[in-house]
Scaffold this motif. Structure first.
Motif, short mmCIF file in Angstrom:
data_model
loop_
_atom_site.label_atom_id
_atom_site.label_comp_id
_atom_site.label_asym_id
_atom_site.label_seq_id
_atom_site.Cartn_x
_atom_site.Cartn_y
_atom_site.Cartn_z
N ILE A 1 -31.98 24.07 -34.03
CA ILE A 1 -32.11 22.64 -34.33
C ILE A 1 -30.99 22.03 -35.23
O ILE A 1 -30.55 21.06 -35.13
N LYS A 2 -31.00 22.82 -36.45
CA LYS A 2 -29.93 22.38 -37.54
C LYS A 2 -28.58 22.37 -36.81
O LYS A 2 -27.73 21.35 -37.17
N LYS A 3 -28.15 23.31 -36.20
CA LYS A 3 -26.92 22.93 -35.41
C LYS A 3 -26.60 22.13 -34.43
O LYS A 3 -25.57 21.43 -34.62
N GLU B 1 -28.33 19.25 -34.66
CA GLU B 1 -28.36 18.01 -35.70
C GLU B 1 -26.87 17.57 -36.15
O GLU B 1 -26.50 16.67 -36.13
N GLU B 2 -26.28 18.75 -36.41
CA GLU B 2 -24.94 18.83 -37.26
C GLU B 2 -23.96 18.41 -36.22
O GLU B 2 -23.15 17.41 -36.36
N SER B 3 -24.06 18.92 -35.13
CA SER B 3 -23.28 18.78 -34.02
C SER B 3 -23.15 17.20 -33.51
O SER B 3 -22.26 16.61 -33.28
N ASN B 4 -24.59 16.50 -33.44
CA ASN B 4 -24.91 15.23 -33.05
C ASN B 4 -24.25 14.42 -34.24
O ASN B 4 -23.73 13.20 -33.87
N LYS B 5 -24.20 14.69 -35.36
CA LYS B 5 -23.77 13.84 -36.64
C LYS B 5 -22.26 13.96 -36.40
O LYS B 5 -21.59 12.70 -36.63
N LYS B 6 -21.60 14.87 -36.31
CA LYS B 6 -20.00 15.11 -36.18
C LYS B 6 -19.94 14.06 -34.79
O LYS B 6 -18.83 13.43 -34.78
N LYS B 7 -20.46 14.13 -33.95
CA LYS B 7 -20.07 13.28 -32.59
C LYS B 7 -20.38 11.72 -33.00
O LYS B 7 -19.37 10.83 -32.46
N GLU B 8 -21.24 11.30 -33.67
CA GLU B 8 -21.39 10.11 -33.98
C GLU B 8 -20.24 9.49 -34.96
O GLU B 8 -19.90 8.45 -34.80
N GLU C 1 -39.08 34.00 -34.58
CA GLU C 1 -38.72 33.10 -33.60
C GLU C 1 -38.32 31.62 -34.12
O GLU C 1 -37.71 30.76 -33.82
N TYR C 2 -39.44 31.61 -35.07
CA TYR C 2 -39.34 30.13 -35.75
C TYR C 2 -38.01 30.02 -36.52
O TYR C 2 -37.38 28.88 -36.27
N GLU C 3 -37.42 30.92 -37.09
CA GLU C 3 -36.25 30.95 -37.97
C GLU C 3 -35.04 30.82 -36.90
O GLU C 3 -34.24 29.94 -37.21
N GLN C 4 -35.04 31.45 -35.83
CA GLN C 4 -33.95 31.05 -34.70
C GLN C 4 -34.05 29.71 -34.16
O GLN C 4 -33.06 29.23 -34.22
#
Length: 110
Positions: free
Chosen positions: A97-99, A101-108, A89-92
Motif C-alpha cells: 500500500i505504501k509503495k 501511495e508513493e508511486s501515485n504521489k510521484k505521478k501527481e 501478511e499484514y506487514e506485506q
C-alpha cells in the motif's frame, strides 16, 4: 437535500448539508478500514464492505430490503474463522500500500 430533511437536521448539518462539528474529515474507504485497521483479508473485506455499504445507502429507497440482504453473497460465504491477516501478511500488505501511495504521489507531481 436529504441531510436537511429531518426535524433535527439543523442541529447536525449546515445549510449545504455538511456536518457542523466535523471539519477536515479524511475519506477512508471501508475496505481499507477493514484491512488496515481490523486486518481482514482483502477478499473478506470487499464482500463485507459491500454488504454493509448497501445497508448504509444515503437514501432509504435505495437500500435493499431485509429479504434482499438475506441473499447477499457475504451471508452465503462458507463459515471461515480465518478471516484475519497474519502478522506477516499484514506487514506485506502495508508495504504494498505504501509503495502504491508513493508511486501515485510521484505521478501527481509529474
Amino acid at each position: 437535500n436529504f441531510a436537511l430533511s429531518g426535524k433535527n437536521s439543523k442541529r447536525f448539518f449546515d445549510s449545504t448539508g455538511h456536518l457542523r462539528k466535523i471539519r477536515g474529515l479524511n475519506y477512508w474507504p471501508l475496505t481499507r478500514v477493514l484491512t488496515e485497521k481490523y486486518r481482514f483479508k482483502p477478499e473478506e473485506a470487499y464482500v463485507l464492505a459491500d454488504f454493509l455499504q448497501s445497508m448504509l445507502a444515503w437514501y432509504p429507497d435505495k437500500r435493499p430490503t431485509a429479504q434482499e440482504m438475506l441473499e447477499h453473497p457475504w451471508l452465503r460465504m462458507p463459515n471461515n474463522k480465518n478471516v484475519k491477516l497474519t502478522d506477516e501478511e499484514y506487514e506485506q500488505m502495508m508495504i504494498t500500500i505504501k509503495k502504491k501511495e508513493e508511486s501515485n504521489k510521484k505521478k501527481e507531481l509529474e
